[in-house]
Structure formats: C-alpha cells, structure tokens
Motif scaffolding. Structure first.
Motif, PDB file in Angstrom:
ATOM      1  N   UNK A  52       0.829  -1.208   0.000  1.00 17.50           N
ATOM      2  CA  UNK A  52       0.000   0.000   0.000  1.00 17.50           C
ATOM      3  C   UNK A  52       0.863   1.259   0.000  1.00 17.50           C
ATOM      4  N   UNK A  53       1.963   1.197   0.707  1.00 18.80           N
ATOM      5  CA  UNK A  53       2.842   2.366   0.734  1.00 18.80           C
ATOM      6  C   UNK A  53       3.398   2.639  -0.656  1.00 18.80           C
ATOM      7  N   UNK A  54       3.913   1.584  -1.280  1.00 16.25           N
ATOM      8  CA  UNK A  54       4.489   1.746  -2.613  1.00 16.25           C
ATOM      9  C   UNK A  54       3.430   2.169  -3.627  1.00 16.25           C
ATOM     10  N   UNK A  55       2.265   1.551  -3.526  1.00 13.81           N
ATOM     11  CA  UNK A  55       1.194   1.903  -4.472  1.00 13.81           C
ATOM     12  C   UNK A  55       0.870   3.382  -4.347  1.00 13.81           C
ATOM     13  N   UNK A  56       0.841   3.849  -3.122  1.00  9.90           N
ATOM     14  CA  UNK A  56       0.521   5.256  -2.890  1.00  9.90           C
ATOM     15  C   UNK A  56       1.617   6.154  -3.444  1.00  9.90           C
ATOM     16  N   UNK A  57       2.850   5.725  -3.221  1.00 12.97           N
ATOM     17  CA  UNK A  57       3.970   6.546  -3.670  1.00 12.97           C
ATOM     18  C   UNK A  57       4.117   6.589  -5.189  1.00 12.97           C
ATOM     19  N   UNK A  58       4.190   5.381  -5.790  1.00  8.53           N
ATOM     20  CA  UNK A  58       4.462   5.344  -7.240  1.00  8.53           C
ATOM     21  C   UNK A  58       3.260   4.955  -8.080  1.00  8.53           C
ATOM     22  N   UNK A  59       2.208   4.525  -7.428  1.00  7.28           N
ATOM     23  CA  UNK A  59       1.066   4.069  -8.204  1.00  7.28           C
ATOM     24  C   UNK A  59       1.104   2.569  -8.386  1.00  7.28           C
ATOM     25  N   UNK A  60      -0.045   1.975  -8.523  1.00  6.68           N
ATOM     26  CA  UNK A  60      -0.159   0.521  -8.645  1.00  6.68           C
ATOM     27  C   UNK A  60       0.616  -0.034  -9.831  1.00  6.68           C
ATOM     28  N   UNK A  61       0.439   0.592 -10.965  1.00  3.70           N
ATOM     29  CA  UNK A  61       1.067   0.083 -12.181  1.00  3.70           C
ATOM     30  C   UNK A  61       2.584   0.197 -12.163  1.00  3.70           C
ATOM     31  N   UNK A 117      -7.420   2.076   4.805  1.00  7.17           N
ATOM     32  CA  UNK A 117      -8.670   2.096   4.045  1.00  7.17           C
ATOM     33  C   UNK A 117      -8.678   3.277   3.090  1.00  7.17           C
ATOM     34  N   UNK A 118      -8.233   4.392   3.610  1.00  5.91           N
ATOM     35  CA  UNK A 118      -8.228   5.594   2.788  1.00  5.91           C
ATOM     36  C   UNK A 118      -7.393   5.423   1.538  1.00  5.91           C
ATOM     37  N   UNK A 149      -8.327   5.328  -2.497  1.00  6.39           N
ATOM     38  CA  UNK A 149      -7.732   6.293  -3.412  1.00  6.39           C
ATOM     39  C   UNK A 149      -7.038   5.590  -4.582  1.00  6.39           C
ATOM     40  N   UNK A 150      -6.279   4.566  -4.245  1.00  5.79           N
ATOM     41  CA  UNK A 150      -5.559   3.837  -5.285  1.00  5.79           C
ATOM     42  C   UNK A 150      -6.537   3.150  -6.233  1.00  5.79           C
ATOM     43  N   UNK A 151      -7.530   2.511  -5.648  1.00  8.55           N
ATOM     44  CA  UNK A 151      -8.498   1.786  -6.469  1.00  8.55           C
ATOM     45  C   UNK A 151      -9.187   2.707  -7.459  1.00  8.55           C
ATOM     46  N   UNK A 152      -9.599   3.859  -6.944  1.00  8.54           N
ATOM     47  CA  UNK A 152     -10.325   4.789  -7.805  1.00  8.54           C
ATOM     48  C   UNK A 152      -9.537   5.192  -9.037  1.00  8.54           C
ATOM     49  N   UNK A 153      -8.243   5.232  -8.905  1.00 11.89           N
ATOM     50  CA  UNK A 153      -7.429   5.717 -10.031  1.00 11.89           C
ATOM     51  C   UNK A 153      -6.739   4.619 -10.827  1.00 11.89           C
ATOM     52  N   UNK A 154      -7.116   3.381 -10.566  1.00 10.19           N
ATOM     53  CA  UNK A 154      -6.480   2.298 -11.301  1.00 10.19           C
ATOM     54  C   UNK A 154      -7.501   1.363 -11.945  1.00 10.19           C
ATOM     55  N   UNK A 155      -7.601   1.412 -13.244  1.00 12.95           N
ATOM     56  CA  UNK A 155      -8.550   0.573 -13.988  1.00 12.95           C
ATOM     57  C   UNK A 155      -8.510  -0.888 -13.575  1.00 12.95           C
ATOM     58  N   UNK A 156      -7.313  -1.429 -13.477  1.00  8.56           N
ATOM     59  CA  UNK A 156      -7.185  -2.841 -13.142  1.00  8.56           C
ATOM     60  C   UNK A 156      -7.815  -3.138 -11.788  1.00  8.56           C
TER      61      UNK A 156
END
Lengths: 217, 217
Positions: A25-34, A109-110, A114-121
């Motif tokens: 979650x930290x990395x996803x937030x920092x650089x994005x899931x993709x 949760x937050x 946030x990540x989910x909303x911005x990632x199609x996958x």
DNA sequence: GGCAATCATGCACTGATTGCAATCACGCAG
DNA sequence: CTGCGTGATTGCAATCAGTGCATGATTGCC
C-alpha cells in the motif's frame, strides 16, 4: 498468550502478511499501482518475490486484503438470519454494524480507496469482488421471494442493493465533505431499501413469474 | 457497395479483423480461452503476433469484438431520445430493436457466450464492459430524475436494469429450452421495468435526496 | 532428538503486452 | 507509370505477472 491466537508459526505468517500489505500500500501510494512491481513489494516487505504469491494470488488482491473477511461476515449474517428476518433487513443490520466499527480515518482504508479509484485494473477487480456480494445477496433474496418468482427478481434486487453498497464507499473517498455535512450513511442505505421494497412490491401486485426455464424431471 | 465502404486499405483491414475474430473464436472453442495463446491466434489468422495488438488491446477484447458497436448504439439511442421520452422507455425500445435484429443461431454469438460463461477472466472483463452500459444508463436516468434526487437513485436504477440485461444473455445460453417454452425476452425486460418504476415511485413519495458529493471519473 | 508438515526460496519458463526501428503497401500527385 | 508520404506489418528485445518444481530451513508434535 498475549497476541498470538495460534502457534508461533501462525503469528509469524500473520506478521509477514501485514508486512506485505503495508509495503504494498505504501508503494502503491507513492508510485502508483502500475509502477510498482511484485519484486518491489517483496523487497520492501523483505521477502522473496516468489513468496509473495504464497500470500496473495495476484498483485490486485493485496489491495483488497480484507475482502474475504468482510464477505464472510455478510455471508454468515445472511445465512444465520432468523427465520422471520428478510435478507434485506439482515443486510441492513449487517451494514449498520459494519459502519459502526469502521474507522473512517484508517489510513489503510483511505489509501486503498484512493488507489483503487485511479487504477482501472483495480476497479475491474473490485467489480468482480462485488459480484460475490451480489451473488450471496441474490441467493438470500431468492429464498425470501420463493422459487416461483423466477431468477430475475432476486438478481435485480441484489444488483440494486450492491449499487447502494458501492455508493457507501464514497464515504471513504469524500469523507470530509460528507461528515461535515453531517450526513448519515444509513440514510443512503435506507433510501436504497425503500427503492428495493418499492420495486418488489410493484412486482408482487402485477404479473406472476415468467421465465421458468426447463421443466422438472 | 458490396462490402467495402472505403478504399482497398480499409477493406483489407476489415478482412484481417474478421480473420482474427474467426480464428480466435474457433481456437477458444476448441481448446478454451486459457489454452490459446495470442501466438496461436496470430498463426491461425496468418498474421504476425505483434500485429494482433494493432487490432485488439487484449486477448479478452476479441471475444467482445462487437461491444463498441453495441454500446455506441445504446448510448446514441439514449442521447437522442425525444424530450418527453424517459431513459427507461428509450432503453426498452432499444432492447426491442436489438432483439429483433438478433440471430439467436449465429454461431459466433453462441460460442462467445459459451466461452465467456466458462472463463473467469472473460466474466471479469464482461462486467467491466457492462459497467459502461450502467454508466451511460445511469447518466440518462439521472437526467430524468433531476439532480436534486442525488446520485444514488439513478445508479440503483441503472444497476438493476443492467442485471435484467445480463439475464437476457441467458437467452443465448439456453436458447433451446427458452425458445421451446415460447418465452418472450421482452416479458423479462418488462418485468424489470416494473421493478424499476415501482422502486422509483416508492422513493418519489418518500424523503428527498441526501448524499451529495462524488467526483466523476 | 527426530520425523512429518509447512514455509520460504531459487530457478526456469510460459505468455501477455509494449516500445522501437526497419519494412512494406496503398492512395495520391505529378 | 512513377515516386512519396502515411499508415500497417513485422521482428526483436525487454518487462513483468504468475506457475511448477526441487531444495533447504522451520516448526509442531511424539
């Protein structure tokens, strides 16, 4: 017997799981899931890349780490509902208790939202998970309505109910505005229930059940 | 104007597209979606593997090759509906005309449904596509209801409507039994509309709309 | 202490998807 | 008919998710 419910093994595994979730979650937030690879997560969680898949079947699943528990909770509530209690009422009750124990400020949760909303996958994967809620709900509603009502009605009810459930997630997204406006999530839920009951009622009065499909053997 | 609407180039491209679709669906049917590689499809369609991705963004998309056209058709119908016509009525009309021109024996459609039903990855992708129907429908319904009704109601309506739409697909799956039982697909659709209208009606009497906020994507 | 069940890894491999650069072919202008 | 410009086709290398398998390390239990 302080924290661990099981043996050392279990506790260790749980700790690793948490480490993976936190790191991911930290990395996803920092650089994005993709832009985060499984290898990155593994490195951050201090495990071998191969080990990651021993904890989560796909990269997406880390984001929805709490799904199984949440789903199990609803499913259990629906199955064990009192004989007279309708599936819809049971669901309302479940949502209420769920909201009661939800910390709208939990950073996990937050960022998850946030990540989910911005990632199609992730949106795609989330829909698939939601489909399981819908299925469980549909099954329960079908029981209430009776088999002679056909397969469509329960599905519509479940589908509409899920839409309301999805709306609730907005409370994570925009919690500030919503809470400031002192809005009650349950008001939304009840609005949805009104809709569902209105729809069911309309059908009850009107036509019988079409779509039998196949005759008994 | 037999087949080609444009120059040779366009026709050729169309032919290649069809070749890919045919090859892919055939292979998917024979060996299953998962056991067919893009390389296999390319070979069968007589193109380079790399070329495949010039026609379809993902392997999944070949199966839903007609989605864009179908979606565009509904979207167009909804946007161009008469001022007095409700979104729901427009949708009913669209479904009717769609059913009228549907060949329930088209082998392509049949195998498309069969493959999708048995492949998780395709079911997932299908849900994502369905979400676009839902979004378009929700937008139109929201217009009908008015902004003061909040964002939840239109979504529930759209969601329930989509569930009915999904049920219609069963007509491909079990067409034999259903058609033998001389069931009318439109009966299902109308049942769904009754549900929707009943739900909307129930809300109309009730309280106004809570829940503001929600940033569109 | 020692065995059997687990868990963590390392390694090799399949397959989707993408970026890039070299070709090729169609459609048009001369 | 011929040469160009643009878009289509390809080949190649690379990234990255996910899987099967075999090995060594741990842990639970007798």
């Amino acid at each position: 017997m302080a924290t661990g419910t099981e043996g050392l093994r279990e506790r260790k595994k749980q700790r690793t799981r948490e480490a993976i979730i936190d790191a991911a979650l930290r990395l996803f937030t920092e650089r994005g899931f993709e832009h985060t690879t499984v290898a990155d997560i593994a490195a951050a969680a201090d495990i071998a890349p191969r080990t990651f898949f021993g904890y989560f079947p796909t990269k997406e699943d880390v984001v929805f780490h709490d799904f199984e528990a949440t789903f199990g909770s609803l499913d259990e509530r629906l199955r064990s509902r009192a004989p007279g209690e309708s599936a819809i009422d049971a669901m309302r009750d479940w949502i209420a208790s769920m909201l009661a124990q939800t910390d709208f400020n939990d950073p996990r949760e937050l960022c998850q939202r946030r990540i989910t909303r911005s990632t199609p996958a992730l949106l795609e994967h989330e829909r698939t998970l939601m489909a399981r809620f819908e299925a469980a709900l549909g099954e329960a509603v079908a029981q209430d309505l009776g088999a002679d009502q056909g397969p469509l009605r329960p599905r519509m009810v479940a589908s509409a109910a899920t839409a309301a459930l999805a709306m609730l997630e907005a409370f994570y997204d925009d919690k500030v505005e919503l809470l400031n406006g002192e809005l009650d999530p349950m008001a939304m839920v009840d609005e949805a229930l009104t809709f569902l009951k209105g729809g069911i009622e309309a059908l009850r009065e009107r036509p019988p059940a079409p779509v039998p499909v196949r005759s008994p053997t």
